[in-house]
Motif scaffolding. Structure first.
Motif, PDB file in Angstrom:
ATOM      1  N   UNK A   1      56.131  73.849 114.228  1.00  0.00           N
ATOM      2  CA  UNK A   1      56.545  73.406 112.571  1.00  0.00           C
ATOM      3  C   UNK A   1      55.787  73.893 111.571  1.00  0.00           C
ATOM      4  N   UNK A   2      54.501  74.154 111.664  1.00  0.00           N
ATOM      5  CA  UNK A   2      53.530  74.816 110.608  1.00  0.00           C
ATOM      6  C   UNK A   2      54.281  76.196 110.288  1.00  0.00           C
ATOM      7  N   UNK A   3      54.605  76.956 111.472  1.00  0.00           N
ATOM      8  CA  UNK A   3      55.248  78.261 111.086  1.00  0.00           C
ATOM      9  C   UNK A   3      56.334  78.105 110.565  1.00  0.00           C
ATOM     10  N   UNK A   4      57.077  77.202 110.853  1.00  0.00           N
ATOM     11  CA  UNK A   4      58.483  76.909 110.008  1.00  0.00           C
ATOM     12  C   UNK A   4      58.199  76.694 108.563  1.00  0.00           C
ATOM     13  N   UNK A   5      57.167  75.952 108.300  1.00  0.00           N
ATOM     14  CA  UNK A   5      57.049  75.662 106.830  1.00  0.00           C
ATOM     15  C   UNK A   5      56.452  76.736 106.075  1.00  0.00           C
ATOM     16  N   UNK A   6      55.452  77.651 106.677  1.00  0.00           N
ATOM     17  CA  UNK A   6      55.023  78.715 106.031  1.00  0.00           C
ATOM     18  C   UNK A   6      56.158  79.853 105.765  1.00  0.00           C
ATOM     19  N   UNK A   7      56.816  80.038 106.857  1.00  0.00           N
ATOM     20  CA  UNK A   7      57.792  80.994 106.770  1.00  0.00           C
ATOM     21  C   UNK A   7      59.015  80.627 105.648  1.00  0.00           C
ATOM     22  N   UNK A   8      59.010  79.337 105.520  1.00  0.00           N
ATOM     23  CA  UNK A   8      60.145  79.037 104.381  1.00  0.00           C
ATOM     24  C   UNK A   8      59.511  79.007 103.058  1.00  0.00           C
TER      25      UNK A   8
ATOM     26  N   UNK B   1      49.028  89.020 107.892  1.00  0.00           N
ATOM     27  CA  UNK B   1      47.624  88.781 108.316  1.00  0.00           C
ATOM     28  C   UNK B   1      47.370  87.433 108.485  1.00  0.00           C
ATOM     29  N   UNK B   2      46.726  86.974 109.644  1.00  0.00           N
ATOM     30  CA  UNK B   2      46.162  85.707 110.070  1.00  0.00           C
ATOM     31  C   UNK B   2      44.497  85.947 110.032  1.00  0.00           C
ATOM     32  N   UNK B   3      43.960  85.690 109.020  1.00  0.00           N
ATOM     33  CA  UNK B   3      42.351  85.903 109.128  1.00  0.00           C
ATOM     34  C   UNK B   3      41.610  84.478 109.806  1.00  0.00           C
ATOM     35  N   UNK B   4      41.238  84.589 110.956  1.00  0.00           N
ATOM     36  CA  UNK B   4      40.780  83.552 111.685  1.00  0.00           C
ATOM     37  C   UNK B   4      41.839  83.074 112.637  1.00  0.00           C
ATOM     38  N   UNK B   5      42.469  84.072 113.155  1.00  0.00           N
ATOM     39  CA  UNK B   5      43.596  83.737 114.103  1.00  0.00           C
ATOM     40  C   UNK B   5      43.443  83.031 115.381  1.00  0.00           C
TER      41      UNK B   5
ATOM     42  N   UNK C   1      50.403  82.761 114.764  1.00  0.00           N
ATOM     43  CA  UNK C   1      51.055  84.201 114.708  1.00  0.00           C
ATOM     44  C   UNK C   1      52.140  84.473 115.666  1.00  0.00           C
ATOM     45  N   UNK C   2      52.137  83.836 116.984  1.00  0.00           N
ATOM     46  CA  UNK C   2      53.151  83.846 118.047  1.00  0.00           C
ATOM     47  C   UNK C   2      54.253  83.059 117.417  1.00  0.00           C
ATOM     48  N   UNK C   3      54.111  81.944 117.242  1.00  0.00           N
ATOM     49  CA  UNK C   3      55.342  81.062 116.377  1.00  0.00           C
ATOM     50  C   UNK C   3      55.613  81.694 115.393  1.00  0.00           C
ATOM     51  N   UNK C   4      55.202  82.424 114.575  1.00  0.00           N
ATOM     52  CA  UNK C   4      55.711  83.073 113.305  1.00  0.00           C
ATOM     53  C   UNK C   4      56.532  84.304 113.617  1.00  0.00           C
TER      54      UNK C   4
ATOM     55  N   UNK D   1      60.859  90.111 113.831  1.00  0.00           N
ATOM     56  CA  UNK D   1      60.921  91.332 113.178  1.00  0.00           C
ATOM     57  C   UNK D   1      59.780  91.420 111.955  1.00  0.00           C
ATOM     58  N   UNK D   2      58.991  90.198 112.184  1.00  0.00           N
ATOM     59  CA  UNK D   2      57.825  90.061 111.323  1.00  0.00           C
ATOM     60  C   UNK D   2      56.548  91.193 112.267  1.00  0.00           C
ATOM     61  N   UNK D   3      55.827  91.730 111.067  1.00  0.00           N
ATOM     62  CA  UNK D   3      54.889  92.705 111.453  1.00  0.00           C
ATOM     63  C   UNK D   3      53.627  91.806 111.257  1.00  0.00           C
ATOM     64  N   UNK D   4      52.918  91.545 112.399  1.00  0.00           N
ATOM     65  CA  UNK D   4      51.700  90.502 112.418  1.00  0.00           C
ATOM     66  C   UNK D   4      50.408  91.306 112.824  1.00  0.00           C
ATOM     67  N   UNK D   5      49.513  90.814 112.289  1.00  0.00           N
ATOM     68  CA  UNK D   5      48.017  91.211 112.875  1.00  0.00           C
ATOM     69  C   UNK D   5      47.092  90.032 112.576  1.00  0.00           C
ATOM     70  N   UNK D   6      45.994  89.815 113.514  1.00  0.00           N
ATOM     71  CA  UNK D   6      45.108  88.973 113.448  1.00  0.00           C
ATOM     72  C   UNK D   6      43.975  89.333 113.546  1.00  0.00           C
ATOM     73  N   UNK D   7      42.762  88.699 112.843  1.00  0.00           N
ATOM     74  CA  UNK D   7      41.400  89.207 113.044  1.00  0.00           C
ATOM     75  C   UNK D   7      40.659  87.683 113.207  1.00  0.00           C
ATOM     76  N   UNK D   8      39.753  87.718 114.261  1.00  0.00           N
ATOM     77  CA  UNK D   8      38.935  86.553 114.461  1.00  0.00           C
ATOM     78  C   UNK D   8      37.537  86.976 114.759  1.00  0.00           C
TER      79      UNK D   8
END
Length: 221
Positions: free
Chosen positions: A61-68, A79-83, A89-92, A98-105
């Motif tokens: 649900x959080x991913x859906x809200x952010x995407x919308x 990019x997810x900082x503190x992933x 990121x997976x849910x997004x 087709x979303x291009x994702x990166x994460x850093x922790x």
């Protein structure tokens, strides 16, 4: 710079005994272990952190809200900082194919134990010195991370988020408080925080850092 709530309802769904965490354990020792952000923090006893952080779909649900809200679409670079283990990121990627994702922790343990579908896109690193080029991303998010830095580190991290994503599609969420009760509860419960500020102070810090995105909070009611 707008204040947006994507996560308080999820946060509030977990019941916490704030005082118990202080009186039943050596809080200082627990915090020292937690701030290593290793196995004990993620998957050890609850007194050191999550008490087992496993994928259960709660971030959908959080991913859906952010995407919308940010109008995410195929080909956007996020990019997810503190992933952490990459669950958001997976849910997004499921919400926006087709979303291009990166994460850093900061936690190598979290990266090593991340959800396998997104693990190749994650890396361990320091959010105060992001290993990406200027303007590398269309969207940057950071949930539950910046409060783990000293205030000078917060300024540096926000500056880095602005550098890699100069547009307005940015969002950070931190732990905060609106009154003395919530401040006490936060102090009782937290294990890793170094920056404790009310919402107005966080907004001021972001503005002074030159950050042009949005922000939000979770509160310990």
């Amino acid at each position: 710079m707008a204040r947006i709530d994507f996560i308080q309802s999820l946060h509030a769904s977990t019941k916490r005994n704030y005082v118990q965490r202080v009186v039943e354990n050596d809080k200082a020792e627990c915090a020292e272990v937690a701030r290593r952000f290793g196995a004990d923090y993620w998957d050890g006893d609850r007194r050191y952190g999550y008490g087992g952080y496993r994928y259960d779909g709660r971030w959908r649900p959080v991913a859906e809200k952010i995407a919308a809200h940010y109008g995410l679409r195929t080909g956007d670079r996020l990019l997810d900082v503190g992933c952490g283990k990459g669950y958001l990121l997976y849910e997004l990627t499921q919400v926006v194919p087709g979303l291009i994702v990166a994460g850093l922790d900061t936690s190598e343990y979290a990266i090593d134990h991340a959800k396998e579908e997104v693990r190749p896109f994650l890396q361990a690193g320091d959010c105060r010195d992001l290993p990406y080029g200027d303007g590398a991303f269309d969207v940057v998010i950071s949930l539950g991370t910046l409060h783990n830095l000293p205030v000078e580190g917060v300024f540096a991290a926000l500056g880095e988020m602005q550098r890699v994503c100069p547009g307005d599609r940015k969002y950070f969420m931190v732990e905060s408080f609106r009154d003395e009760r919530e401040k006490a509860n936060l102090l009782y419960w937290q294990l890793t925080c170094l920056s404790f500020h009310g919402p107005e102070s966080w907004a001021w810090i972001a503005s002074q850092a030159g950050y042009t995105g949005d922000h939000g909070f979770i509160f310990f009611e």
